[in-house]
Design an enzyme around this catalytic site. Structure first.
Site, PDB file in Angstrom:
ATOM      1  N   VAL A 131       0.839  -1.195   0.000  1.00 35.38           N
ATOM      2  CA  VAL A 131       0.000   0.000   0.000  1.00 35.38           C
ATOM      3  C   VAL A 131       0.878   1.250   0.000  1.00 35.38           C
ATOM      4  O   VAL A 131       1.694   1.456   0.903  1.00 35.38           O
ATOM      5  CB  VAL A 131      -0.944   0.012   1.226  1.00 35.38           C
ATOM      6  CG1 VAL A 131      -1.788   1.287   1.228  1.00 35.38           C
ATOM      7  CG2 VAL A 131      -1.835  -1.224   1.220  1.00 35.38           C
ATOM      8  N   LYS A 132       0.706   2.068  -1.024  1.00 32.40           N
ATOM      9  CA  LYS A 132       1.500   3.286  -1.156  1.00 32.40           C
ATOM     10  C   LYS A 132       0.782   4.428  -0.444  1.00 32.40           C
ATOM     11  O   LYS A 132      -0.359   4.770  -0.769  1.00 32.40           O
ATOM     12  CB  LYS A 132       1.717   3.622  -2.633  1.00 32.40           C
ATOM     13  CG  LYS A 132       2.789   4.685  -2.867  1.00 32.40           C
ATOM     14  CD  LYS A 132       2.811   5.172  -4.293  1.00 32.40           C
ATOM     15  CE  LYS A 132       3.326   4.147  -5.260  1.00 32.40           C
ATOM     16  NZ  LYS A 132       3.499   4.729  -6.624  1.00 32.40           N
ATOM     17  N   VAL A 133       1.465   5.029   0.535  1.00 32.57           N
ATOM     18  CA  VAL A 133       0.872   6.036   1.412  1.00 32.57           C
ATOM     19  C   VAL A 133       1.685   7.326   1.329  1.00 32.57           C
ATOM     20  O   VAL A 133       2.926   7.279   1.366  1.00 32.57           O
ATOM     21  CB  VAL A 133       0.858   5.532   2.877  1.00 32.57           C
ATOM     22  CG1 VAL A 133       0.229   6.570   3.798  1.00 32.57           C
ATOM     23  CG2 VAL A 133       0.123   4.197   2.975  1.00 32.57           C
TER      24      VAL A 133
END
Length: 217
Positions: A86-88
């Site tokens: 998950v890219k945050v």
């Protein structure tokens, strides 16, 4: 150093994967839109197809900016496939969310990183990857590769396990310089990856070998 391709194009992903050197994929909403992929259902399906094509991590970006929404969106993305990271974004609620994801077994990629201080926060929050955008730093008349070196030194001294994922790669030279600076991963356009193949002396040498072989028959 790992090689990721920065695209949502299945054709480009396949071409890079067929070289046998691809370790993963990074994407973002802009790249998805470029391929005409819009809407949650279509995006989810596309992520799943990418994960089934490449045996490696695929970064999938959240579009939310508040803690609760990042968590909800990230959980949905992580459920798509075991290879999803998950890219945050590097914002206050993003850091809080990365710590929550870490505590709950979901790997993250901290994106939009432009300083060593931000990289320290990402590592403390347990991010699997930190993504300094070196091309954009170069655009602002600073040295993006120097930031990779700085983060690499800090992570080594402090024993952080977060991998440095050099992003916003603009050229094949960027890839080489990031490898020298200690990046664990480079995520690149296909053109930059293929550019590593090219050297005029290789072309000249191959042409001579082929000509000599033909003449000897």
């Amino acid at each position: 150093m790992k090689f990721f391709i920065d695209t949502a194009s299945l054709a480009q992903i396949k071409e890079a994967n067929d070289l046998g050197i691809l370790d993963g994929v990074t994407t973002n909403p802009t790249l998805m839109a470029k391929e005409g992929i819009r809407g949650e259902e279509a995006v989810t399906k596309h992520y799943r197809t990418i994960c089934e094509t490449v045996n490696g991590d695929t970064s999938a970006e959240v579009l939310s900016t508040s803690f609760d929404e990042i968590i909800a969106e990230g959980k949905k993305l992580a459920a798509i496939h075991k290879n999803i990271v998950v890219k945050v974004p590097m914002i206050k609620d993003g850091v809080k969310a990365m710590k929550w994801f870490t505590d709950n077994g979901i790997r993250t990629n901290c994106t939009l990183v432009f300083s060593a201080g931000q990289a320290i926060l990402a590592a403390k929050a347990g991010a699997a990857y930190v993504s300094p955008f070196i091309g954009r730093i170069d655009d602002s008349n600073w040295d993006g590769v120097e930031l990779i070196s700085q983060i690499a030194e800090i992570y080594t001294i402090q024993g952080f396990q977060t991998e440095i994922l050099a992003a916003s790669i603009r050229s094949s030279l960027h890839i080489v310089k990031c490898a020298e600076a200690g990046a664990d991963v480079c995520t690149c356009p296909l053109e930059a990856i293929l550019g590593l193949l090219k050297h005029p002396l290789t072309d000249i040498g191959l042409a001579k070998f082929l000509a000599d072989a033909k003449a000897s028959k």
